[in-house]
Write a protein that holds these residues in place. Structure first.
Motif, short mmCIF file in Angstrom:
data_model
loop_
_atom_site.label_atom_id
_atom_site.label_comp_id
_atom_site.label_asym_id
_atom_site.label_seq_id
_atom_site.Cartn_x
_atom_site.Cartn_y
_atom_site.Cartn_z
N LEU A 9 41.34 47.87 52.73
CA LEU A 9 42.01 47.38 52.88
C LEU A 9 43.52 48.22 53.76
O LEU A 9 43.63 48.75 53.89
N SER A 10 45.30 47.11 53.75
CA SER A 10 46.02 47.36 54.35
C SER A 10 46.89 48.07 53.34
O SER A 10 46.08 48.09 52.06
N ARG A 28 45.02 50.33 50.12
CA ARG A 28 43.95 49.77 48.76
C ARG A 28 42.75 49.56 49.71
O ARG A 28 42.07 49.46 50.74
N VAL A 29 41.84 48.96 48.73
CA VAL A 29 40.21 49.82 49.26
C VAL A 29 40.20 48.01 48.39
O VAL A 29 40.56 47.60 47.36
N ALA A 30 38.52 47.73 48.85
CA ALA A 30 37.61 46.30 47.69
C ALA A 30 36.55 46.86 47.99
O ALA A 30 35.64 47.34 48.47
N HIS A 31 35.84 46.52 46.95
CA HIS A 31 34.92 47.09 46.38
C HIS A 31 34.13 46.06 46.57
O HIS A 31 34.53 45.20 45.33
N TYR A 32 32.42 46.11 46.98
CA TYR A 32 32.17 45.15 47.26
C TYR A 32 30.55 45.22 46.67
O TYR A 32 30.20 46.70 47.29
N GLU A 80 42.82 38.56 53.05
CA GLU A 80 42.17 39.99 54.12
C GLU A 80 41.27 40.06 53.52
O GLU A 80 40.46 41.39 54.90
N PHE A 81 41.12 40.59 52.86
CA PHE A 81 39.58 40.50 52.41
C PHE A 81 37.84 39.76 53.18
O PHE A 81 37.29 40.51 54.09
N ILE A 82 38.43 38.75 53.57
CA ILE A 82 37.22 38.00 54.04
C ILE A 82 37.20 38.26 56.11
O ILE A 82 36.60 38.43 56.57
N ALA A 126 33.09 38.90 59.39
CA ALA A 126 31.78 38.00 59.33
C ALA A 126 31.86 35.97 59.55
O ALA A 126 31.08 35.81 59.88
N GLY A 127 33.06 36.20 60.29
CA GLY A 127 33.20 34.73 60.89
C GLY A 127 33.54 33.61 60.01
O GLY A 127 33.74 34.65 58.43
#
Length: 272
Positions: free
Chosen positions: A8-9, A12-16, A80-82, A87-88
């Motif tokens: 991400l900006s 940063r990171v998003a883990h999923y 931001e994550f979405i 994925a629309g």
């Protein structure tokens, strides 16, 4: 489940965790939990949907937000994550704190949402309830973490709930205290941030809670569902706050019905 780290900006990171194919279903857990807290829903719904369960900021392996972050900052993070998923429009479900985030995204960025589900959400707390969660937030910021009290509040003594309670206890004991405190403070102050925007939510909105949840009450669920344009409330009898873990069959059934609801193709102007 496939673990994925999404940049991400601001470095940063998003883990999923991701499993399945089909329409995207993004899941956001509550304070002190992690992506795995949706395991009954991931197991069941990934047979027909692309299930994406994300660690909230400061939880699991996702980068924390600033210590003074409020609910709007968490909503901006979710947006931001979405968008980064590319994925629309997604189906978005949240539990507890995650439900506040999900509702905030539905209010501010309806173009990103097919459907929204709010599980054990809060809405316009009483003054007494607000004082209690603010006190809890202050305790967390001072470095004190009480695991036993929420476990007693969320689970009963039945053997069927023992495994879920043990998992929740392990997540609470491993959570980063600063990330936990930041998120809980945003949660404590967040029940009215997007409350006035519920009437703008045009997509199918499922609002679900347990009949015995004293903080995310059935009355709150009925109010949220009634305010939304296409809202539907589900109250599961004899269940508490961690209903997605303690009553997975009923919750998964309600989620499947919600996911089969025809999306509403309506242009709604995002709130400023």
């Amino acid at each position: 489940m496939t673990p994925i780290t999404l940049p991400l900006s601001n470095k940063r990171v998003a883990h999923y965790l991701e499993r399945g194919t089909g329409e995207p279903l993004v899941l956001i857990h509550g304070v002190g939990m992690q992506a795995e807290a949706w395991y009954p829903q991931i197991d069941e719904l990934s047979s027909d949907f692309r299930v994406i369960s994300v660690d909230m900021p400061g939880h699991g392996k996702s980068t924390a937000l600033d210590a003074n972050a409020g609910l709007q900052d968490f909503v901006d993070w979710a947006i931001e994550f979405i968008e980064a998923l590319d994925a629309g429009p997604v189906n978005l479900a949240g539990h507890s704190m995650g439900s506040l985030i999900a509702a905030g995204v539905a209010v501010t960025r309806p173009d990103l949402i097919r459907r929204v589900a709010v599980l054990n959400g809060v809405y316009r707390r009483t003054a007494q309830a607000r004082a209690a969660v603010l006190q809890r937030a202050a305790e967390l910021r001072s470095g004190a973490i009480d695991v036993e009290t929420p476990l007693k509040r969320w689970f009963n003594a039945e053997e069927a709930q023992r495994i879920a309670a043990q998992k929740v206890e392990s997540w609470l004991r491993s959570v980063d205290l600063e990330g936990y405190a930041t998120a809980y403070t945003a949660f404590a102050n967040g029940d009215e941030v997007y409350a006035d925007g519920w009437h703008t939510i045009a997509c199918p909105a499922l609002v679900l809670t347990g009949s015995d949840d004293p903080n995310s009450t059935p009355d709150m669920a009925w109010q949220m569902a009634g305010a939304a344009r296409n809202g539907h409330a589900v109250v599961i009898a004899n269940e508490r706050h961690m209903v997605n873990l303690t009553a997975p069959r009923e919750v998964n059934c309600a989620l499947r019905a919600w996911l089969q609801t025809e999306p509403v193709h309506e242009t709604v102007k995002p709130e400023a």
